[in-house]
Design an enzyme around this catalytic site. Structure first.
Site, PDB file in Angstrom:
ATOM      1  N   GLU A  53      12.002 -16.678 -13.482  1.00 24.15           N
ATOM      2  CA  GLU A  53      12.041 -18.292 -14.031  1.00 24.15           C
ATOM      3  C   GLU A  53      11.872 -18.778 -14.853  1.00 24.15           C
ATOM      4  O   GLU A  53      12.282 -19.583 -14.979  1.00 24.15           O
ATOM      5  CB  GLU A  53      12.031 -18.767 -12.175  1.00 24.15           C
ATOM      6  CG  GLU A  53      10.680 -18.517 -12.128  1.00 24.15           C
ATOM      7  CD  GLU A  53      10.767 -18.302 -10.966  1.00 24.15           C
ATOM      8  OE1 GLU A  53      11.227 -19.748  -9.578  1.00 24.15           O
ATOM      9  OE2 GLU A  53       9.044 -18.402 -10.071  1.00 24.15           O
ATOM     10  N   ARG A  68      15.874 -30.892 -13.508  1.00 27.17           N
ATOM     11  CA  ARG A  68      16.846 -30.526 -12.560  1.00 27.17           C
ATOM     12  C   ARG A  68      17.029 -31.789 -11.664  1.00 27.17           C
ATOM     13  O   ARG A  68      17.603 -32.525 -11.179  1.00 27.17           O
ATOM     14  CB  ARG A  68      17.317 -30.024 -11.850  1.00 27.17           C
ATOM     15  CG  ARG A  68      16.335 -29.404 -11.102  1.00 27.17           C
ATOM     16  CD  ARG A  68      16.725 -27.954 -10.483  1.00 27.17           C
ATOM     17  NE  ARG A  68      15.621 -27.184  -9.162  1.00 27.17           N
ATOM     18  CZ  ARG A  68      14.969 -26.335  -9.845  1.00 27.17           C
ATOM     19  NH1 ARG A  68      14.405 -26.363 -10.912  1.00 27.17           N
ATOM     20  NH2 ARG A  68      14.272 -26.374  -8.543  1.00 27.17           N
ATOM     21  N   CYS A  88      18.352 -15.558  -6.332  1.00 32.84           N
ATOM     22  CA  CYS A  88      18.217 -16.012  -4.726  1.00 32.84           C
ATOM     23  C   CYS A  88      18.137 -16.849  -5.461  1.00 32.84           C
ATOM     24  O   CYS A  88      17.758 -18.021  -4.161  1.00 32.84           O
ATOM     25  CB  CYS A  88      17.290 -15.319  -4.369  1.00 32.84           C
ATOM     26  SG  CYS A  88      15.384 -15.260  -5.889  1.00 32.84           S
ATOM     27  N   ARG A 143       8.062 -14.671  -0.296  1.00 31.01           N
ATOM     28  CA  ARG A 143       7.821 -15.251  -1.515  1.00 31.01           C
ATOM     29  C   ARG A 143       6.446 -15.968  -1.270  1.00 31.01           C
ATOM     30  O   ARG A 143       6.264 -16.856  -0.640  1.00 31.01           O
ATOM     31  CB  ARG A 143       9.030 -16.604  -2.327  1.00 31.01           C
ATOM     32  CG  ARG A 143       8.008 -16.674  -3.702  1.00 31.01           C
ATOM     33  CD  ARG A 143       9.279 -17.742  -4.334  1.00 31.01           C
ATOM     34  NE  ARG A 143       9.059 -19.097  -3.696  1.00 31.01           N
ATOM     35  CZ  ARG A 143       9.859 -19.952  -3.649  1.00 31.01           C
ATOM     36  NH1 ARG A 143      10.757 -19.547  -4.785  1.00 31.01           N
ATOM     37  NH2 ARG A 143      10.655 -20.702  -3.239  1.00 31.01           N
ATOM     38  N   HIS A 200      11.398 -30.352  -0.684  1.00 25.71           N
ATOM     39  CA  HIS A 200      11.130 -29.513   0.622  1.00 25.71           C
ATOM     40  C   HIS A 200      12.287 -30.225   1.989  1.00 25.71           C
ATOM     41  O   HIS A 200      13.222 -29.326   3.078  1.00 25.71           O
ATOM     42  CB  HIS A 200      10.203 -29.419   1.648  1.00 25.71           C
ATOM     43  CG  HIS A 200       9.097 -30.405   1.550  1.00 25.71           C
ATOM     44  ND1 HIS A 200       8.681 -31.004   0.214  1.00 25.71           N
ATOM     45  CD2 HIS A 200       8.364 -31.293   2.598  1.00 25.71           C
ATOM     46  CE1 HIS A 200       7.833 -31.798   0.559  1.00 25.71           C
ATOM     47  NE2 HIS A 200       7.520 -31.697   1.234  1.00 25.71           N
ATOM     48  N   ARG A 253      10.687 -18.731   1.982  1.00 21.43           N
ATOM     49  CA  ARG A 253      10.133 -19.762   0.880  1.00 21.43           C
ATOM     50  C   ARG A 253       8.643 -20.131   2.276  1.00 21.43           C
ATOM     51  O   ARG A 253       8.931 -21.282   3.221  1.00 21.43           O
ATOM     52  CB  ARG A 253      10.411 -21.180   0.821  1.00 21.43           C
ATOM     53  CG  ARG A 253      11.178 -20.800   0.123  1.00 21.43           C
ATOM     54  CD  ARG A 253      12.597 -22.354  -0.363  1.00 21.43           C
ATOM     55  NE  ARG A 253      13.712 -22.083  -1.046  1.00 21.43           N
ATOM     56  CZ  ARG A 253      14.838 -21.312  -0.764  1.00 21.43           C
ATOM     57  NH1 ARG A 253      15.179 -22.020   0.349  1.00 21.43           N
ATOM     58  NH2 ARG A 253      15.886 -21.908  -2.196  1.00 21.43           N
ATOM     59  N   ASN A 266      17.650 -21.352 -10.556  1.00 26.82           N
ATOM     60  CA  ASN A 266      17.674 -22.971 -10.562  1.00 26.82           C
ATOM     61  C   ASN A 266      16.187 -23.180 -11.577  1.00 26.82           C
ATOM     62  O   ASN A 266      16.396 -24.029 -12.865  1.00 26.82           O
ATOM     63  CB  ASN A 266      16.542 -23.153  -8.937  1.00 26.82           C
ATOM     64  CG  ASN A 266      17.663 -23.457  -8.208  1.00 26.82           C
ATOM     65  OD1 ASN A 266      18.929 -23.089  -8.105  1.00 26.82           O
ATOM     66  ND2 ASN A 266      17.048 -23.630  -6.456  1.00 26.82           N
TER      67      ASN A 266
END
Length: 756
Positions: free
Chosen positions: A604, A638, A675, A506, A363, A470, A627
């Protein structure tokens, strides 16, 4: 030998700088292996040479001067073969260069091992013996293990002026940099300001005290507070611990009152260092004295010393006397940086962010992107304390930070920033124009958001709406779960600000690398654990509260869309939809005009890819999160700097998975958006359009570039490129293909970056 190796590694890690660490390594290795010479060579690919940076047994004058070209001599052989070389008698023709440069007599025995890091040779660690000597397998294993430990240190020493000054010619401007993961793109230059956790003594920088007397008073208050805490702990454990174990508290109390700790730290304060920095110096010196002792038990006491120092630092921070002074251009530096740390810096002063830990999905980096601040994360062994007060150039396009950039690099940055401003001014004219290809295909361009202030950026760039909001950020910035009314107020503000444009909320996506301080979860593998929809379905009271708040906020506006993260199968979807319907019926019973909004799923994880058609039949739209999808398909965390280089959203496996999802959307008549961060990369955006993606949701900073791309290409040409790209078996040729296409379209400025 194992104890000796452990001791060397410990001493190397506790050394104050890289030259000291290398000196420690060669000195102690020479003693352990009983050799005449031990040397470390640093590999410089640009100059195609290996050069001595530390040695024991040779004249100190050889450091920075004795060198070998690639493939030359014994050192060149070790580096080229990337394997140990063990010679009982060195052939004369292989050692001529060494003898000529050092002026030394011949050495017979030789053992050299490569120093590598992430698959690259960074140098060579070598020992020599005057007499003929075939080194034992245990010797080879010892040296190879030590070289592996040195690999990381040398990798991050490339930017160190201490080491590079030895290797660089006088007057040359070196582009020394450290690398990490790109958290937020952009570029900035400013002064490093170190922040550190309450107990991270090693990260404490040196700073000049504003008032030494106040710093001394704070130190003494912290000493008293810790002494009282230890006494309370000792009393509380009196009935549970034997007297011998309770004696540890007495030992700590004595140390807190000892002149070696107290008076030494006070002296350092009055010599020009603030209390935390003076404490770090004292504790480290004291710990190193214990580590140098022969007795193993006493050496272990160094750990106790450092632990006591960490406790004292925590108390010291509680009685801090001076507020943090942020430079006019601040580059925030730390081992971990939170969103609160970022928000404490005045927005007009923050120009960059660096952290040794963290990931692009944290964040703090999301907030940095929202603020338009370049951020580099996951930098590993970042010399945090030494970056305090240094001038730093943060290149968020390449994930590099340059230390004390010279005029050439600064000029390049200024030229690049000027070009960026010109490009931004040109793109301003596109704000009110649709994102339509030159042959008439319209692409929905949304922004990603997570803060109330992001709505201003969304409107400023002419986005069609918010494709990913988010909601977890509101939870992270609180010290408790926000109430239904608090969530309702925030969501209503977002929806009203964007109306009639759609806003896709989301639902709570916590877990993994996004924990809540007030709802801690301990997991061995959090990225494969209790996160996203899994967590909220296990706590329906949290989920229902959020859904009720969103539906209540949308009453009378009608632009709400809901999207659910981390879906892995049909049962989760069915349970989720049932809860949404339950929340809606509850509101209707309360007299709230709650309408059913469009519902969508995040694709995802691989399981969702392979069931995309069945999932699409149950909702109104699908959104691909590149991602996490790339992370799970490639088995790459990652946020892990050791494997982050393997993370690539243009990997063939990721592209073929995206094709599956797009085709599932076409068969069911449901739109598919992307996205993830890749959507904001012009190269990837070009490919996604060609693959048939209907909507892209990107950061506000990247939206104008992506719109320029879309309006400058033909959809049919993008489809042709996508077809070719799908035929490749690795990502590199895909990138080359797309970069060449952008150049042909006259859009090469979209992918320019300093350092290219």
């Amino acid at each position: 030998m194992l104890d000796s190796l452990r001791q060397i590694v410990q001493d190397v890690n506790s050394a104050p700088n890289i030259p000291a660490a290398l000196h420690t390594a060669v000195r102690q290795t020479r003693q352990v292996l009983d050799v005449d010479v031990c040397s470390v060579y640093f590999t410089e690919p640009d100059r195609r040479r290996h050069i001595i940076v530390a040695t024991q047994g040779l004249s100190p004058e050889v450091v920075g001067h004795v060198q070998f070209g690639f493939g030359k001599g014994l050192i060149g052989m070790v580096a080229e073969r990337t394997e140990p070389l063990n010679l009982e008698c060195v052939p004369a023709h292989l050692d001529q260069g060494f003898l000529a440069q050092t002026g030394a007599d011949p050495y017979q025995g030789f053992l050299g091992v490569p120093v590598t890091h992430r698959g690259r040779v960074l140098g060579v660690l070598a020992v020599r013996q005057r007499a003929a000597r075939r080194f034992q397998e245990a010797d080879v294993a010892f040296l190879a293990t030590l070289a592996a430990q040195l690999g990381g240190a040398i990798a991050y020493a490339k930017m160190s002026s201490d080491l590079c000054a030895v290797c660089a010619p006088q007057g040359a401007e070196e582009e020394r940099y450290l690398e990490g993961l790109i958290g937020a793109s952009g570029a900035g230059i400013g002064i490093g300001l170190v922040i550190f956790p309450p107990r991270d003594l090693a990260s404490v920088p040196d700073r000049r005290p504003l008032c030494p007397d106040q710093e001394e008073a704070a130190l003494r208050m912290a000493l008293q507070a810790l002494g009282e805490e230890l006494e309370q702990l000792k009393s509380g454990l009196k009935e549970k611990l034997p007297a011998a174990d309770r004696a540890l508290f007495d030992a700590y109390a004595m140390l807190l009152q000892s002149p070696e700790l107290v008076e030494s730290t006070v002296a350092r304060i009055h010599a020009g260092n603030w209390a935390p920095g003076a404490l770090r110096q004292t504790i480290e010196l004291h710990a190193q004295r214990f580590e140098q002792l022969e007795d193993a038990y006493l050496r272990e006491r160094a750990t106790d010393i450092r632990e006591l120092g960490a406790c004292l630092l925590a108390h010291l921070q509680q009685v801090a006397v001076n507020p943090v002074e942020y430079p006019p251009q601040t580059v925030l530096v730390g081992s971990q940086i939170s969103a609160l740390d970022v928000m404490r810096v005045p927005p007009d002063r923050l120009v960059g962010m660096l952290s040794s830990e963290g990931s692009p999905a944290s964040h703090a980096t999301i907030l940095a992107r929202s603020l338009g601040v370049p951020a580099i994360v996951g930098m590993g062994k970042l010399p945090i304390a030494r970056l305090e007060g240094q001038e730093l150039l943060v290149n968020g396009y390449q994930g590099r930070v340059y230390i004390r950039p010279g005029p050439v690099l600064r000029g390049r940055l200024e030229g690049f920033v000027c070009q960026e401003r010109l490009l931004s001014a040109e793109l301003e004219a596109l704000r009110e124009l649709p994102a339509t290809t030159s042959d008439g295909t319209e692409i929905c361009l949304y922004t990603n958001a997570g803060l109330r202030s992001d709505t201003n950026a969304c409107l400023a760039v002419g986005a069609s709406g918010i494709g990913l909001y988010r909601t977890e950020l509101q939870f992270m910035l609180n010290d408790r779960f926000p109430t239904e009314s608090e969530q309702t107020v925030l969501y209503r503000q977002i929806l009203e600000a964007l109306a009639p444009r759609p806003v896709t909320l989301r639902t709570l996506d916590l877990g993994g690398d996004k924990p809540l301080s007030y709802f801690p979860v301990q997991e061995a593998n959090p990225m494969l654990g209790w996160r996203g929809i899994r967590m909220t379905l296990d706590h329906p009271e949290i989920f229902l509260t959020q859904i009720r708040a969103a539906l209540r906020a949308a009453a009378g506006i009608g632009n709400l869309r809901l999207m659910f993260p981390m879906i892995t199968g049909i049962p989760e979807v069915e349970e989720t939809l049932a809860l949404v319907d339950r929340a809606r019926r509850q509101l209707l019973e309360e007299g709230v005009s709650a309408q059913q909004p469009p519902l969508g799923l995040m694709i995802e994880v691989p399981a969702a890819v392979h069931q995309a058609q069945e999932l699409a039949q149950r909702v109104d739209f699908l959104a691909v999160g590149t991602n996490d999808l790339a992370q799970y398909l490639l088995a790459v965390d990652r946020g892990n700097r050791q494997v982050a280089r393997l993370f690539d959203p243009l990997h063939p496996a990721v592209l073929r998975a995206l094709v599956q999802v797009v085709e599932a959307g076409k068969r069911t008549g449901k739109p598919v958006s992307v996205c993830g961060e890749a959507a904001g990369d012009p190269l990837a955006a070009l490919l996604f359009v060609g693959l048939g993606v209907a909507c892209l949701s990107v950061s506000a900073a990247n939206l104008p570039r992506v719109k320029w791309l879309i309006r400058s290409i033909e959809c049919t040409r993008a489809q042709e490129l996508a077809k070719v790209a799908l035929g490749y078996d690795r990502p590199q040729p895909v990138r080359r293909l797309l970069a060449e296409a952008l150049n042909d379209f006259g859009l090469s400025r979209l992918v320019s970056a300093i350092g290219n």
